[in-house]
Enzyme design. Structure first.
Site, PDB file in Angstrom:
ATOM      1  N   LYS A 102       0.869  -1.226  -0.010  1.00 55.41           N
ATOM      2  CA  LYS A 102      -0.081  -0.140   0.028  1.00 55.41           C
ATOM      3  C   LYS A 102       0.886   1.271   0.021  1.00 55.41           C
ATOM      4  CE  LYS A 102      -0.268  -0.638   4.854  1.00 55.41           C
ATOM      5  NZ  LYS A 102      -0.253  -2.033   5.167  1.00 55.41           N
ATOM      6  N   VAL A 129      -5.183  -3.070  -0.298  1.00 54.93           N
ATOM      7  CA  VAL A 129      -6.404  -2.601   0.561  1.00 54.93           C
ATOM      8  C   VAL A 129      -7.351  -3.668   1.014  1.00 54.93           C
ATOM      9  CG1 VAL A 129      -8.047  -0.966   0.226  1.00 54.93           C
ATOM     10  CG2 VAL A 129      -6.200  -0.367  -0.776  1.00 54.93           C
ATOM     11  N   LYS A 202      -4.593   3.336   2.516  1.00 55.86           N
ATOM     12  CA  LYS A 202      -5.526   2.729   1.554  1.00 55.86           C
ATOM     13  C   LYS A 202      -6.520   3.587   1.239  1.00 55.86           C
ATOM     14  CE  LYS A 202      -4.522  -1.092   4.624  1.00 55.86           C
ATOM     15  NZ  LYS A 202      -4.673  -1.870   5.862  1.00 55.86           N
ATOM     16  N   GLY A 299      -3.630 -10.760   7.002  1.00 63.63           N
ATOM     17  CA  GLY A 299      -3.442 -12.165   7.103  1.00 63.63           C
ATOM     18  C   GLY A 299      -2.704 -12.823   5.779  1.00 63.63           C
TER      19      GLY A 299
END
Ligand code: HSE
Length: 427
Positions: A102, A129, A202, A299
């Site tokens: 990002k 994002v 983002k 994650g």
């Protein structure tokens, strides 16, 4: 079956997720893209046993960037440098690039997309994002028929976890942060998440696609959550609101609003139910109406899912004979100044509990043309008590003017908090 060689820069959490997805979902992925994907080189910082053929690994980025057999490079090392230079090198060597970075896209997206256009290659960045939520592709493809009017996103999982802990368990900010760190959500230095930098990167990427903007990320108004106290959360609850760190983008007549700050939203708003580390993005298009996206914003596997999807998108486009690189925007847009922003406001003022204080403060709000909708007082008999005001919709400059005057009253010890309220949602 055609086969394609892909190079991977970085083998941390997301890199491992990409590897696992390519192994586990191999058949589905091959069916979806029409190619056999061969992850042929992986850049790591040092060699060690990873349970994978050690010949696949290299510590020299140029084994990948200058390798003529590799047609697609996935960048997952993060940060600005050397990631930006590596991406540019790959593009200039006519390789398609996928990244989840990002910071690089928010800071250098325009330059990199320009280079991709010039070289006739694709640069995709879905994983940058909201992790696994396919929001960029949705805006680019599925919502392409719409003028996007508004985006409101919970796009930082760490701060959402902290605010959820504070709201549901009454924790204070410090102990909720410590818990987020213990669970591995927040970094040892939590500044980027907690002070809203991560969310503003983002938002910058989202707004470039949704509003066709090209504005420096530093111009986005940004406030973090470190000033939010359990008292504010309690008052908000009593008034029918929850507090979330929102990234807000709104298209106006001649300008756009871009801001990241803690916000009161009605408890019945769909975003109010987005808890823990989950992300949620609420979008309004002029044709489609209100939409809501919900999922894991970080994650290994969720972000890996976005990265591999980008890879598949590029392969699908490569198998079509025509090439249409991702468009970039040269539109110049005015960013609306924060003082011109309109909102309702939650303002908590610490005052001496003596007759006439409420009247004086209300008069000062009135003098600045700020209309009040709700006033509550908590505490009695203590030397200093909280007075909480909710205003009607008003212009930020008026509120700031009133606050300056209220601050100087002898009876006022401090303005404990000012939180904006987004209260226009109709189900
Ligand atoms: N640190 C981010 C978050 C995830 O807490 O949402 C990576 O962008």
């Amino acid at each position: 079956m055609k086969s394609i060689k892909v190079g991977l820069l970085g083998f941390g959490n997301i890199g491992r997720g990409v590897w696992d997805i390519l192994q586990t979902n191999n058949t589905t992925i091959t069916q979806n893209c029409g190619y056999k994907i061969e992850l042929s080189k992986i850049l790591v910082q040092s060699h060690r046993d990873r349970g994978i053929d050690k010949d696949l690994f290299t510590t020299d980025a140029y084994d990948i960037l200058d390798n003529e057999e590799i047609e697609i490079v996935i960048e997952l090392i993060g940060g600005l440098s050397p990631a930006k230079d590596y991406i540019l090198r790959a593009i200039n060597n006519k390789k398609h690039v996928v990244t989840a970075n990002k910071a690089v896209i928010a800071t250098y997206g325009d330059e990199l997309l320009g280079a991709a256009n010039k070289n006739g290659v694709y640069l995709y960045y879905e994983g940058s994002v909201a992790g696994g939520i396919p929001i960029l592709d949705s805006i680019r493809e599925s919502l392409a028929a719409n003028q996007i009017q508004e985006i409101m996103g919970i796009i930082n999982g760490t701060t959402n976890y902290i605010l959820t802990k504070m709201a549901l368990e009454g924790s204070d900010f410090k102990s909720a942060l410590a818990e987020a760190q213990a669970k591995g959500y927040a970094e040892a230095d939590p500044t980027s998440d907690v002070e809203g930098y991560d969310a503003s990167y983002k938002l910058s990427i989202l707004s470039a696609l949704a509003f066709n903007t090209n504005l420096p990320v530093e111009n986005i108004y940004r406030e973090g959550i470190s000033k939010i106290t359990p008292i504010d959360i309690e008052y908000a609850k009593e008034l029918g609101f929850v507090i979330k760190l929102l990234a807000i983008g709104k298209q106006g007549e001649n300008s756009i609003e871009l801001r990241v700050h803690p916000t009161l939203i009605p408890a019945y708003h769909p975003l109010a139910a987005v808890n823990d580390v989950y992300n949620g993005i609420f979008i309004k298009g002029n044709a489609v109406g209100n939409l809501m996206y919900y999922g894991k914003g970080a994650g290994s596997l969720p972000t890996g899912s976005a990265v591999v999807a980008d890879l598949i998108s590029i392969l699908k486009k490569m198998s079509c004979k025509y090439s249409a690189p991702t468009a970039i925007s040269d539109a110049q847009k005015n960013l609306q100044s924060m003082t011109a922003t309109e909102s309702e406001y939650y303002i908590r003022v610490m005052v001496k509990d003596i007759p006439g204080v409420l009247g004086k403060i209300a008069t000062l709000f009135g003098n600045s043309a700020v209309s009040l909708s709700t006033v509550i007082q908590k505490g009695e008999g203590e030397p200093v008590v909280s007075l909480v005001f909710i205003t009607h919709q008003t212009i930020e400059s008026r509120v700031q003017e009133a606050i300056e005057k209220i601050k100087s009253l002898d009876e006022v010890s401090e303005i404990a908090n000012l939180i904006r309220v987004e209260n226009h949602y109709k189900a």
